[in-house]
Design a protein around this motif. Sequence first.
Motif, mmCIF file in Angstrom:
data_model
loop_
_atom_site.group_PDB
_atom_site.id
_atom_site.type_symbol
_atom_site.label_atom_id
_atom_site.label_comp_id
_atom_site.label_asym_id
_atom_site.label_seq_id
_atom_site.Cartn_x
_atom_site.Cartn_y
_atom_site.Cartn_z
ATOM 1 N N PRO A 139 -4.241 6.543 15.867
ATOM 2 C CA PRO A 139 -3.730 5.595 14.854
ATOM 3 C C PRO A 139 -2.240 5.874 14.599
ATOM 4 N N GLU A 140 -1.629 7.063 14.892
ATOM 5 C CA GLU A 140 -0.230 7.065 14.916
ATOM 6 C C GLU A 140 0.537 6.682 16.067
ATOM 7 N N GLY A 141 -0.175 6.074 16.884
ATOM 8 C CA GLY A 141 0.191 5.638 18.212
ATOM 9 C C GLY A 141 0.542 4.172 17.913
ATOM 10 N N THR A 142 0.606 3.696 16.735
ATOM 11 C CA THR A 142 0.689 2.273 16.313
ATOM 12 C C THR A 142 1.842 2.406 15.057
ATOM 13 N N TYR A 143 2.535 1.190 15.044
ATOM 14 C CA TYR A 143 3.722 1.102 14.071
ATOM 15 C C TYR A 143 3.034 1.372 12.579
ATOM 16 N N ILE A 144 1.868 0.772 12.297
ATOM 17 C CA ILE A 144 1.194 0.719 11.112
ATOM 18 C C ILE A 144 0.771 2.196 10.922
ATOM 19 N N GLY A 145 0.120 2.727 12.043
ATOM 20 C CA GLY A 145 -0.520 4.067 11.785
ATOM 21 C C GLY A 145 0.543 5.174 11.482
ATOM 22 N N MET A 146 1.918 4.844 12.060
ATOM 23 C CA MET A 146 2.852 5.787 12.131
ATOM 24 C C MET A 146 3.226 5.826 10.603
ATOM 25 N N LEU A 147 3.673 4.701 10.217
ATOM 26 C CA LEU A 147 3.960 4.618 8.706
ATOM 27 C C LEU A 147 2.969 4.944 7.699
ATOM 28 N N GLN A 148 1.584 4.942 8.014
ATOM 29 C CA GLN A 148 0.795 5.430 6.894
ATOM 30 C C GLN A 148 0.764 6.882 6.947
ATOM 31 N N HIS A 149 0.619 7.320 8.201
ATOM 32 C CA HIS A 149 0.696 8.886 8.430
ATOM 33 C C HIS A 149 1.993 9.463 7.475
ATOM 34 N N ASN A 150 3.199 8.987 8.071
ATOM 35 C CA ASN A 150 4.206 9.578 7.230
ATOM 36 C C ASN A 150 4.312 9.597 5.856
ATOM 37 N N VAL A 151 3.945 8.348 5.126
ATOM 38 C CA VAL A 151 3.702 8.296 3.769
ATOM 39 C C VAL A 151 2.588 9.232 3.152
ATOM 40 N N ALA A 152 1.546 9.479 3.775
ATOM 41 C CA ALA A 152 0.501 10.257 3.432
ATOM 42 C C ALA A 152 0.937 11.783 3.366
ATOM 43 N N VAL A 153 1.734 12.031 4.503
ATOM 44 C CA VAL A 153 2.451 13.657 4.704
ATOM 45 C C VAL A 153 3.607 13.721 3.404
ATOM 46 N N ASP A 178 0.830 -1.083 0.092
ATOM 47 C CA ASP A 178 0.085 -0.089 0.003
ATOM 48 C C ASP A 178 1.007 1.340 0.012
ATOM 49 N N LEU A 179 1.858 1.256 0.818
ATOM 50 C CA LEU A 179 2.895 2.583 0.857
ATOM 51 C C LEU A 179 3.518 2.554 -0.472
ATOM 52 N N ILE A 180 4.068 1.851 -0.999
ATOM 53 C CA ILE A 180 4.718 2.023 -2.474
ATOM 54 C C ILE A 180 3.768 2.421 -3.482
ATOM 55 N N GLU A 181 2.444 1.815 -3.294
ATOM 56 C CA GLU A 181 1.458 2.501 -4.423
ATOM 57 C C GLU A 181 0.995 3.888 -3.940
ATOM 58 N N GLN A 182 0.870 4.135 -2.685
ATOM 59 C CA GLN A 182 0.762 5.697 -2.464
ATOM 60 C C GLN A 182 1.934 6.714 -3.007
ATOM 61 N N ILE A 183 3.172 6.186 -2.643
ATOM 62 C CA ILE A 183 4.274 7.227 -3.083
ATOM 63 C C ILE A 183 4.463 7.262 -4.608
ATOM 64 N N SER A 184 3.779 6.245 -5.348
ATOM 65 C CA SER A 184 4.182 6.249 -6.754
ATOM 66 C C SER A 184 3.604 7.370 -7.592
ATOM 67 N N ILE A 185 2.709 8.025 -6.961
ATOM 68 C CA ILE A 185 2.094 9.231 -7.432
ATOM 69 C C ILE A 185 3.198 10.385 -7.597
ATOM 70 N N VAL A 186 4.198 10.261 -6.843
ATOM 71 C CA VAL A 186 4.999 11.389 -6.892
ATOM 72 C C VAL A 186 6.254 10.863 -7.873
ATOM 73 N N PRO A 187 6.455 11.626 -8.865
ATOM 74 C CA PRO A 187 7.495 11.385 -9.926
ATOM 75 C C PRO A 187 8.776 11.113 -9.364
ATOM 76 N N GLU A 188 9.741 10.096 -9.729
ATOM 77 C CA GLU A 188 10.937 9.767 -9.128
ATOM 78 C C GLU A 188 11.901 11.071 -9.065
#
Length: 317
Positions: free
Chosen positions: A291-305, A184-194
């Motif tokens: 949500p950010e108080g969990t490992y999964i939520g932390m990574l999801q937040h960071n990638v979204a930001v 999911d995280l790789i898919e999210q960041i894929s919208i940003v050109p390399e």
Amino acid sequence: MMSRKTTILMVLMLMIWFGCKQSGHTNNASKKPVILTTTGMIKDAVVNLLGDNVEVTALMGSGVDPHLYQASPGDLASMNKADVVVYNGLFLEGKLDNILKKLAAGKNVINFSNGIDRTDLLAVTNAQYEGEIYDPHIWFDIDVWKQGITALGNDLSTYYPQFKDTIAQRQSEYLKQLDALKIDLIEQISIVPEEKRLMVTSHDAFHYFGRMLNIRVEALQGISTATDFGLQDRKQLVDLIIKEDVNAIFIESSVGDKPIKAIIADCQKSGKMVSLGGTLYSDAMGADGTPEGTYIGMLQHNVAVVTKGLSNGNEYQ
């Protein structure tokens, strides 16, 4: 770095507590085993492996910088009362390192990073502590973190054989969640050109994150927030931002925001408009119960930001 005098004092205090402690288990049989972790990320890993079969606490909560953390007498008492202590290792807990190693002589102490293949670790180029050769921010590469969780599960199964089947089942389910998370995280960041994937932060906490998601990362400070930086470091970072036409840079929840805001001001003086891309969780997760108080939520937040910031440079609040 902790002075020799302070280290000796801490060790003596530990010895006193050990001397006062009766032999055998520290808790009544009717009570849950107590596991103490240094960081919230490791606490989250233990909870995912054992659930409510144990009592798990972390020394360092939301917004706490582990690089600079110094143990209080209360912390040492908590370490002594715990049945098992788990820490990150790789000098993340720089000022606690000697204490944790001494503690291991008389207690069940787990170094989480010992379960990770050294060939998968990133080397440190600006060490703060003697013997520091690897980047300690291992939670930012899901595949690396999974290695640590697998080894942790084995260690906990040894200490708590009554929970061996529970740990095995929960570990299998959790590792599948982490595999899905990475996709999911790789898919999210894929919208940003390399060519636009240049992430500027307060300190070098995100190289594993960058490796996992194919993002170039740059920072004002080194691997440890104890590392000093000067005017030349600021100038070099400003020059890079201008050269690479970076539109947004990021602050961290466990690091003061003044240096990054100073970089933004320096860029603006040079005619380059840079916005604050948002706040990332680096060395500490969010508050308990969020949500950010969990490992999964932390990574999801960071990638979204990061995705939002690098996509359009708008301030993310």
